[in-house]
Design an enzyme around this catalytic site. Structure first.
Site, PDB file in Angstrom:
ATOM      1  N   GLU A 199       0.605  -1.703  -0.158  1.00  0.00           N
ATOM      2  CA  GLU A 199       0.339   0.348   0.191  1.00  0.00           C
ATOM      3  C   GLU A 199       0.851   0.993   0.229  1.00  0.00           C
ATOM      4  O   GLU A 199       0.805   2.504  -0.496  1.00  0.00           O
ATOM      5  CB  GLU A 199      -1.229  -0.137   1.582  1.00  0.00           C
ATOM      6  CG  GLU A 199      -2.003  -1.114   1.180  1.00  0.00           C
ATOM      7  CD  GLU A 199      -1.620  -2.398   1.729  1.00  0.00           C
ATOM      8  OE1 GLU A 199      -0.067  -2.552   2.298  1.00  0.00           O
ATOM      9  OE2 GLU A 199      -2.173  -3.075   2.329  1.00  0.00           O
ATOM     10  N   CYS A 244      -2.182  -3.249   7.381  1.00  0.00           N
ATOM     11  CA  CYS A 244      -1.240  -2.539   8.297  1.00  0.00           C
ATOM     12  C   CYS A 244      -2.022  -1.066   9.214  1.00  0.00           C
ATOM     13  O   CYS A 244      -1.543  -0.316   8.199  1.00  0.00           O
ATOM     14  CB  CYS A 244      -0.293  -2.857   8.278  1.00  0.00           C
ATOM     15  SG  CYS A 244       1.202  -1.500   7.143  1.00  0.00           S
TER      16      CYS A 244
HETATM   17  N1  THU Z   1       2.030  -6.473   4.035  1.00  0.00           N
HETATM   18  C1  THU Z   1       1.697  -5.085   2.831  1.00  0.00           C
HETATM   19  O1  THU Z   1       2.573  -5.230   2.240  1.00  0.00           O
HETATM   20  N2  THU Z   1       0.470  -4.766   3.329  1.00  0.00           N
HETATM   21  C2  THU Z   1       0.434  -4.953   4.989  1.00  0.00           C
HETATM   22  O2  THU Z   1      -0.673  -4.126   4.770  1.00  0.00           O
HETATM   23  C3  THU Z   1       0.795  -6.132   5.828  1.00  0.00           C
HETATM   24  C4  THU Z   1       1.590  -5.918   5.500  1.00  0.00           C
HETATM   25  C5  THU Z   1       3.546  -7.568   3.601  1.00  0.00           C
HETATM   26  C6  THU Z   1       4.994  -6.880   4.813  1.00  0.00           C
HETATM   27  C7  THU Z   1       5.473  -8.121   4.106  1.00  0.00           C
HETATM   28  O3  THU Z   1       6.441  -7.996   3.358  1.00  0.00           O
HETATM   29  C8  THU Z   1       4.583  -8.813   4.647  1.00  0.00           C
HETATM   30  O4  THU Z   1       2.977  -8.616   4.066  1.00  0.00           O
HETATM   31  C9  THU Z   1       4.247 -10.080   5.858  1.00  0.00           C
HETATM   32  O5  THU Z   1       3.824  -8.884   6.875  1.00  0.00           O
END
Ligand code: THU
Length: 160
Positions: free
Chosen positions: A75, A112
């Site tokens: 994101e 997140c």
């Molecule tokens: N991740 C995202 O790309 N977006 C989120 O909102 C949550 C987590 C990714 C970060 C990391 O590369 C993987 O997911 C595991 O946390």
């Protein structure tokens, strides 16, 4: 002391087949973006697609790093590129697809906290809500009418 209740609101689509056509298209862009995620450490791949008011679609995916904290979520990869390329465009919608590379992820995966804060910066600045749709690799799709609904008690520039 008194209690304060904060309400939020989400919409649930039972399947991506129930999405309006334009959202389904944006979700497919997010799915395609997810295929190029660089996620060798977590094996959790995420794709995001952002629709702008100039009709452009900006995509992003998670970019991990051998130095783990240097990686970035899908994101934020997408929204920072949007800010870099189209600083004057308004962000209308964001579609997010996330899930394990090893198994099916059938529950919707929300952005997140750090990504919510990053998206908040743009929603506050443009002064119009950003619709956010998110899903796993299958199953239900959740929709939030605005970032604010995903981040009550938002911290923004008005508090500085
Ligand atoms: N991740 C995202 O790309 N977006 C989120 O909102 C949550 C987590 C990714 C970060 C990391 O590369 C993987 O997911 C595991 O946390």
């Amino acid at each position: 002391m008194k209690e304060i209740k904060i309400e939020t609101k989400l919409f649930v689509f039972d399947s991506e087949n129930d999405l309006p056509k334009n959202i389904s298209k944006l979700m497919n862009d997010a799915k395609k973006a997810r295929l190029n995620a660089h996620a060798p450490y977590s094996n959790f791949a995420v794709g995001a697609a952002i629709l702008l008011d100039n009709d452009e679609v900006i995509i992003g995916n998670n970019q991990e790093n051998a130095s783990y904290p240097s990686g970035l979520c899908a994101e934020r990869t997408a929204i920072y590129y949007t800010g870099a390329k189209y600083p004057d465009a308004k962000i209308l919608k964001i579609a997010i697809v996330a899930g394990s590379l090893n198994s099916e992820t059938s529950q919707p995966i929300p952005p997140c906290g750090a990504c919510r804060q990053a998206i908040a910066e743009y929603e506050v600045n443009q002064n119009t809500p950003i619709e956010i749709y998110f899903m796993g690799t299958s199953g239900k799709v959740l929709k939030s009418d605005s970032l604010e609904n995903l981040l009550p008690l938002i911290f923004d520039k008005s508090q500085l």
